[in-house]
Scaffold this motif. Structure first.
Motif, PDB file in Angstrom:
ATOM      1  N   ILE A 170       0.497 -13.052   5.222  1.00  0.00           N
ATOM      2  CA  ILE A 170       0.598 -12.023   6.257  1.00  0.00           C
ATOM      3  C   ILE A 170       1.489 -10.883   5.777  1.00  0.00           C
ATOM      4  O   ILE A 170       1.162  -9.696   5.944  1.00  0.00           O
ATOM      5  N   ALA A 171       2.621 -11.219   5.167  1.00  0.00           N
ATOM      6  CA  ALA A 171       3.519 -10.184   4.644  1.00  0.00           C
ATOM      7  C   ALA A 171       2.832  -9.360   3.569  1.00  0.00           C
ATOM      8  O   ALA A 171       2.945  -8.130   3.536  1.00  0.00           O
ATOM      9  N   LEU A 172       2.107 -10.029   2.673  1.00  0.00           N
ATOM     10  CA  LEU A 172       1.382  -9.297   1.629  1.00  0.00           C
ATOM     11  C   LEU A 172       0.349  -8.369   2.246  1.00  0.00           C
ATOM     12  O   LEU A 172       0.211  -7.209   1.826  1.00  0.00           O
ATOM     13  N   CYS A 173      -0.378  -8.840   3.252  1.00  0.00           N
ATOM     14  CA  CYS A 173      -1.400  -8.007   3.888  1.00  0.00           C
ATOM     15  C   CYS A 173      -0.790  -6.803   4.601  1.00  0.00           C
ATOM     16  O   CYS A 173      -1.393  -5.716   4.629  1.00  0.00           O
ATOM     17  N   LEU A 174       0.395  -6.961   5.173  1.00  0.00           N
ATOM     18  CA  LEU A 174       1.075  -5.822   5.797  1.00  0.00           C
ATOM     19  C   LEU A 174       1.391  -4.749   4.758  1.00  0.00           C
ATOM     20  O   LEU A 174       1.247  -3.548   5.013  1.00  0.00           O
ATOM     21  N   VAL A 175       1.816  -5.177   3.578  1.00  0.00           N
ATOM     22  CA  VAL A 175       2.124  -4.227   2.512  1.00  0.00           C
ATOM     23  C   VAL A 175       0.852  -3.598   1.968  1.00  0.00           C
ATOM     24  O   VAL A 175       0.796  -2.382   1.729  1.00  0.00           O
ATOM     25  N   LEU A 176      -0.191  -4.390   1.790  1.00  0.00           N
ATOM     26  CA  LEU A 176      -1.469  -3.859   1.298  1.00  0.00           C
ATOM     27  C   LEU A 176      -2.055  -2.840   2.275  1.00  0.00           C
ATOM     28  O   LEU A 176      -2.631  -1.828   1.869  1.00  0.00           O
ATOM     29  N   ARG A 177      -1.899  -3.100   3.544  1.00  0.00           N
ATOM     30  CA  ARG A 177      -2.370  -2.166   4.565  1.00  0.00           C
ATOM     31  C   ARG A 177      -1.723  -0.798   4.383  1.00  0.00           C
ATOM     32  O   ARG A 177      -2.397   0.242   4.458  1.00  0.00           O
ATOM     33  N   GLU A 178      -0.411  -0.802   4.124  1.00  0.00           N
ATOM     34  CA  GLU A 178       0.293   0.460   3.909  1.00  0.00           C
ATOM     35  C   GLU A 178      -0.169   1.126   2.613  1.00  0.00           C
ATOM     36  O   GLU A 178      -0.302   2.349   2.541  1.00  0.00           O
ATOM     37  N   SER A 179      -0.413   0.338   1.583  1.00  0.00           N
ATOM     38  CA  SER A 179      -0.815   0.912   0.294  1.00  0.00           C
ATOM     39  C   SER A 179      -2.163   1.617   0.390  1.00  0.00           C
ATOM     40  O   SER A 179      -2.378   2.658  -0.236  1.00  0.00           O
ATOM     41  N   ALA A 180      -3.080   1.053   1.162  1.00  0.00           N
ATOM     42  CA  ALA A 180      -4.421   1.640   1.264  1.00  0.00           C
ATOM     43  C   ALA A 180      -4.408   2.949   2.040  1.00  0.00           C
ATOM     44  O   ALA A 180      -5.281   3.802   1.839  1.00  0.00           O
ATOM     45  N   ARG A 181      -3.445   3.126   2.911  1.00  0.00           N
ATOM     46  CA  ARG A 181      -3.381   4.360   3.688  1.00  0.00           C
ATOM     47  C   ARG A 181      -3.139   5.578   2.799  1.00  0.00           C
ATOM     48  O   ARG A 181      -3.497   6.695   3.163  1.00  0.00           O
ATOM     49  N   VAL A 182      -2.537   5.352   1.622  1.00  0.00           N
ATOM     50  CA  VAL A 182      -2.259   6.468   0.713  1.00  0.00           C
ATOM     51  C   VAL A 182      -3.025   6.332  -0.601  1.00  0.00           C
ATOM     52  O   VAL A 182      -2.775   7.045  -1.554  1.00  0.00           O
ATOM     53  N   LEU A 183      -3.974   5.370  -0.664  1.00  0.00           N
ATOM     54  CA  LEU A 183      -4.783   5.145  -1.867  1.00  0.00           C
ATOM     55  C   LEU A 183      -3.899   4.859  -3.087  1.00  0.00           C
ATOM     56  O   LEU A 183      -4.059   5.457  -4.155  1.00  0.00           O
ATOM     57  N   ALA A 184      -2.971   3.949  -2.917  1.00  0.00           N
ATOM     58  CA  ALA A 184      -2.043   3.622  -3.994  1.00  0.00           C
ATOM     59  C   ALA A 184      -2.778   2.968  -5.161  1.00  0.00           C
ATOM     60  O   ALA A 184      -3.427   1.932  -5.001  1.00  0.00           O
ATOM     61  N   ARG A 185      -2.648   3.545  -6.336  1.00  0.00           N
ATOM     62  CA  ARG A 185      -3.374   3.094  -7.523  1.00  0.00           C
ATOM     63  C   ARG A 185      -2.539   2.064  -8.301  1.00  0.00           C
ATOM     64  O   ARG A 185      -2.043   2.331  -9.390  1.00  0.00           O
ATOM     65  N   VAL A 186      -2.415   0.902  -7.727  1.00  0.00           N
ATOM     66  CA  VAL A 186      -1.631  -0.168  -8.360  1.00  0.00           C
ATOM     67  C   VAL A 186      -2.357  -1.499  -8.161  1.00  0.00           C
ATOM     68  O   VAL A 186      -3.043  -1.695  -7.151  1.00  0.00           O
ATOM     69  N   PRO A 187      -2.188  -2.451  -9.112  1.00  0.00           N
ATOM     70  CA  PRO A 187      -2.843  -3.771  -8.998  1.00  0.00           C
ATOM     71  C   PRO A 187      -2.052  -4.732  -8.120  1.00  0.00           C
ATOM     72  O   PRO A 187      -1.826  -5.892  -8.487  1.00  0.00           O
ATOM     73  N   LEU A 188      -1.636  -4.268  -6.963  1.00  0.00           N
ATOM     74  CA  LEU A 188      -0.756  -5.050  -6.102  1.00  0.00           C
ATOM     75  C   LEU A 188      -1.431  -6.318  -5.596  1.00  0.00           C
ATOM     76  O   LEU A 188      -0.849  -7.409  -5.639  1.00  0.00           O
ATOM     77  N   LEU A 189      -2.659  -6.204  -5.111  1.00  0.00           N
ATOM     78  CA  LEU A 189      -3.358  -7.372  -4.586  1.00  0.00           C
ATOM     79  C   LEU A 189      -3.636  -8.382  -5.686  1.00  0.00           C
ATOM     80  O   LEU A 189      -3.322  -9.571  -5.554  1.00  0.00           O
ATOM     81  N   GLU A 190      -4.240  -7.921  -6.773  1.00  0.00           N
ATOM     82  CA  GLU A 190      -4.668  -8.842  -7.819  1.00  0.00           C
ATOM     83  C   GLU A 190      -3.482  -9.560  -8.462  1.00  0.00           C
ATOM     84  O   GLU A 190      -3.498 -10.782  -8.659  1.00  0.00           O
TER      85      GLU A 190
END
Length: 377
Positions: free
Chosen positions: A72-92
């Motif tokens: 859940i914590a990871l998904c909260l951070v990923l949600r924020e990253s997608a809002r700005v199209l963050a180009r990082v391999p955070l999920l993988e």
């Protein structure tokens, strides 16, 4: 039921908002303006900032320098990253490290986890199979030869493959089991070809030709691949949600200012109804995402296995993110295709997420199979 996020989860989301506040979507390389790959590598400066904020080690135990949080914590951070199209391999990288922690041997944990949490090592996962439509674990074979494993096959569209230090590759054995191989970049017996996503990011086609790995580099624990696959899917749903929310916000801002016949077009019933429908899509995407993340991370029992909740989240995310960006383009008119405006970037990223999730019909079949196997009382 209590749907409130914990203080630790909220703190992770707040830290992410602080980091991603400095990312401008307008500055994200545009696939419409760049032939081939939009960049040679990921945003390394942003990656370093995420590491400094301890956002790369959310799922890792404290002994590896992590926070010991959940999906859940990871998904909260990923949600924020997608809002700005963050180009990082955070999920993988986060998901791969979590799989090594949960199922890997002590040597692999010692070699990879602390460095991955500090951002010194990048991990990725080959999760799309040979064509993108077949099960990833069926694309590669694994057989034991003495004290080593031998891998043969092809995995396509591996994200960040040219940058990752290690790629987790699912492979099937002669007995029908699935193992996870930790394949270093440039390992003997591997060939990496260049591919491109709809967002313009560089992907990799990974060919394994009698690639030999020591037993310590292969995770053969039951359920490891299924657990990792569900975590990747849930994280992708979080990316789709964050992107969709930002796009709908952009659409609301635009239609509130754009006037026809002396009135903002947001006041027109046809526009308002379409925007309302997309808002409903996003709330359904959100509810099913948190259900899937909670079931996957908590192990809580339910009428169906957690894979059923993941399938429902994927159905809504794949369909929902497509509908949101299509409606946004329609309501923006020609302005939505203007390369000086960021909406076309969001559209390209949304298509990549939709393709990564796969068609909703496939997930509906999965859900149907689960219902047939576990009939509801």
């Amino acid at each position: 039921m209590d749907f409130t996020f914990t203080e630790e989860q909220q703190a992770a989301a707040e830290a992410a908002r602080g980091v991603f506040a400095g990312v401008a979507p307008d500055a994200v390389p545009s696939p419409a303006l760049t032939p081939g790959a939009v960049a040679d590598t990921y945003d390394r400066a942003l990656w370093a900032t995420l590491a400094d904020a301890d956002l790369l080690s959310l799922l890792l135990d404290t002994r590896y320098g992590g926070a010991g949080l959940d999906a859940i914590a990871l998904c909260l951070v990923l949600r924020e990253s997608a809002r700005v199209l963050a180009r990082v391999p955070l999920l993988e990288s986060s998901a791969a490290a979590a799989a090594v922690q949960a199922y890997g041997g002590e040597e692999a944990k010692a070699d990879l986890l602390a460095r991955a949490g500090r951002g010194e090592m990048v991990l990725t996962v080959a999760a799309h199979g040979r064509t993108g439509h077949d099960p990833a674990e069926q694309a590669v074979t694994a057989r034991q030869d003495g004290g080593t494993w031998v891998l043969d096959g092809v995995q396509t569209a591996v994200p960040w493959a040219h940058d990752a230090d290690v790629t987790l590759v699912p492979a099937h054995t002669g007995t029908g089991r699935t193992v996870l191989a930790l394949v270093p970049r440039g390992h003997e017996g591997t060939v990496l070809a260049e591919q491109f996503s709809t967002s313009g990011e560089r992907l990799g086609e990974l060919r394994l030709e009698s690639a030999r790995l020591a037993a310590r580099d292969v995770i053969d624990a039951d359920g490891a691949w299924e657990w990792l696959r569900d975590l990747l899917a849930t994280g992708t749903c979080a990316l789709a949600l964050g992107l969709g929310e930002r796009v709908l916000r952009m659409t609301g801002d635009y239609t509130g200012k754009r006037e026809q016949f002396g009135f903002p077009i947001a006041t027109f019933q046809a526009v308002a109804v379409q925007a309302a429908d997309r808002y409903i899509d996003l709330r359904a995407m959100e509810a099913t995402l948190w259900q899937a993340a909670w079931r996957s991370s908590s192990g809580a029992p339910g009428p169906l296995p957690a894979a059923g909740d993941v399938a429902v989240a994927k159905i809504w995310a794949a369909e929902g993110v497509r509908r949101v960006v299509q409606t946004a383009q329609h309501l923006h008119g020609g302005f939505g295709a203007d390369v000086d405006y960021p909406l076309h970037r969001y559209h390209a990223w949304a298509k990549y997420l939709e393709l990564s999730l796969g068609p909703a019909s496939a997930h509906e079949e999965t859900l149907g199979d689960l219902l047939a196997t576990h009939p509801l009382a």
